[in-house]
Design an enzyme around this catalytic site. Structure first.
Site, PDB file in Angstrom:
ATOM      1  N   TYR A  39       1.027  -1.111  -0.056  1.00  0.00           N
ATOM      2  CA  TYR A  39       0.049  -0.047  -0.159  1.00  0.00           C
ATOM      3  C   TYR A  39       0.676   1.154   0.048  1.00  0.00           C
ATOM      4  CZ  TYR A  39      -3.557  -3.376   1.889  1.00  0.00           C
ATOM      5  OH  TYR A  39      -4.600  -4.350   1.990  1.00  0.00           O
ATOM      6  N   HIS A  97       0.977 -11.811   2.825  1.00  0.00           N
ATOM      7  CA  HIS A  97      -0.150 -10.993   1.821  1.00  0.00           C
ATOM      8  C   HIS A  97      -0.646 -11.871   0.772  1.00  0.00           C
ATOM      9  CE1 HIS A  97      -1.309  -6.652   0.280  1.00  0.00           C
ATOM     10  NE2 HIS A  97      -2.472  -7.580   0.323  1.00  0.00           N
TER      11      HIS A  97
END
Length: 255
Positions: A39, A97
């Site tokens: 991000y 992730h």
């Protein structure tokens, strides 16, 4: 807050670039903050934590190791970088992730165990795993899988992974719980929104909470942040649940 407890509704931070937005969310009551290396805003989340008048011990902070940093030494190094950006000595939860690219269970997960031993992380999580990949991870890890984060919303209900989480005592964490706004176009949710004097987004979040999963919606608006935070107060009947589960469309937003 207990380090083993996840608040009912968390804050997804993807796309948030203003630390004041994070600080505002914390001060209005959010305690579970979810970010990720990919991000590119861990520093924003860290600054928001610093700005907020809430102690670190009251917060549950999660981040995720991206797919190109899943070799053993890269997990360790990238996590230290994440901690530095966040301005924290530890994170409450660290996820794999996605199990792609550099992911190798023995390499990757043993590094997560090492970070647990070093007290740099308090819990191990995985994200976007299949049931088979979960089984493999459980066999490799010494630490229990505390959380599994997946796309989950009324158009993609994840019954199998929800059952797996219940069976193993794992928290299922739902990202994109309002299906990137598509819940506003579902007549079934509009009907329930009118019944409960709520928005379609609140109904979607309340449904996730009703299943036992933990939604992590994101918003750039304080008014929407407040609406999201109280969505868990909506009390569903079994008929309400049936209404959502009767939706015959399925749409997965992320591959």
């Amino acid at each position: 807050m207990s380090p083993d407890a996840l608040p009912e509704i968390g804050l997804g931070t993807m796309g948030i670039s203003d630390p004041e937005r994070i600080a505002s969310a914390i001060e209005m009551g959010y305690r579970h903050l979810d970010t990720a290396q990919i991000y590119e805003n861990e520093d924003v989340v860290g600054k928001g934590i610093e700005l907020a008048d809430v102690s670190r011990e009251e917060l549950f902070v999660a981040t995720k190791v991206w797919a190109d940093s899943l070799a053993h030494d890269d997990v360790i190094a990238s996590t230290e970088t994440s901690l530095s950006k966040l301005g924290l000595d530890y994170v409450d939860l660290l996820y794999v992730h996605r199990p792609i690219e550099a992911y190798e269970p023995q390499e990757t997960l043993l590094a997560f165990d090492a970070l647990m031993e070093q007290e740099r992380i308090r819990h191990v999580g995985v994200s976007n795993f299949t049931a088979e990949e979960l089984d493999t991870a459980r066999n490799v890890l010494d630490a229990p899988i505390f959380a599994h984060q997946v796309e989950m919303h009324p158009l993609f209900r994840q019954a199998d992974l929800l059952a797996d989480a219940r069976r193993h005592g794992t928290n299922l964490v739902a990202y994109s719980p309002i299906a990137q706004g598509e819940v506003f176009d579902l007549p079934e949710l509009t009907t329930l929104a009118e019944k409960h004097d709520a928005t379609e987004a609140q109904i979607a979040l309340a449904w996730v909470v009703e299943t036992g999963a933990v939604p992590i919606p994101r918003s750039q608006s304080d008014s929407h942040l407040r609406e999201n935070l109280v969505a868990g107060d909506i009390e569903f009947t079994s008929e309400d649940v049936d209404t959502i589960e009767s939706i015959d469309r399925e749409k997965k937003l992320f591959e």
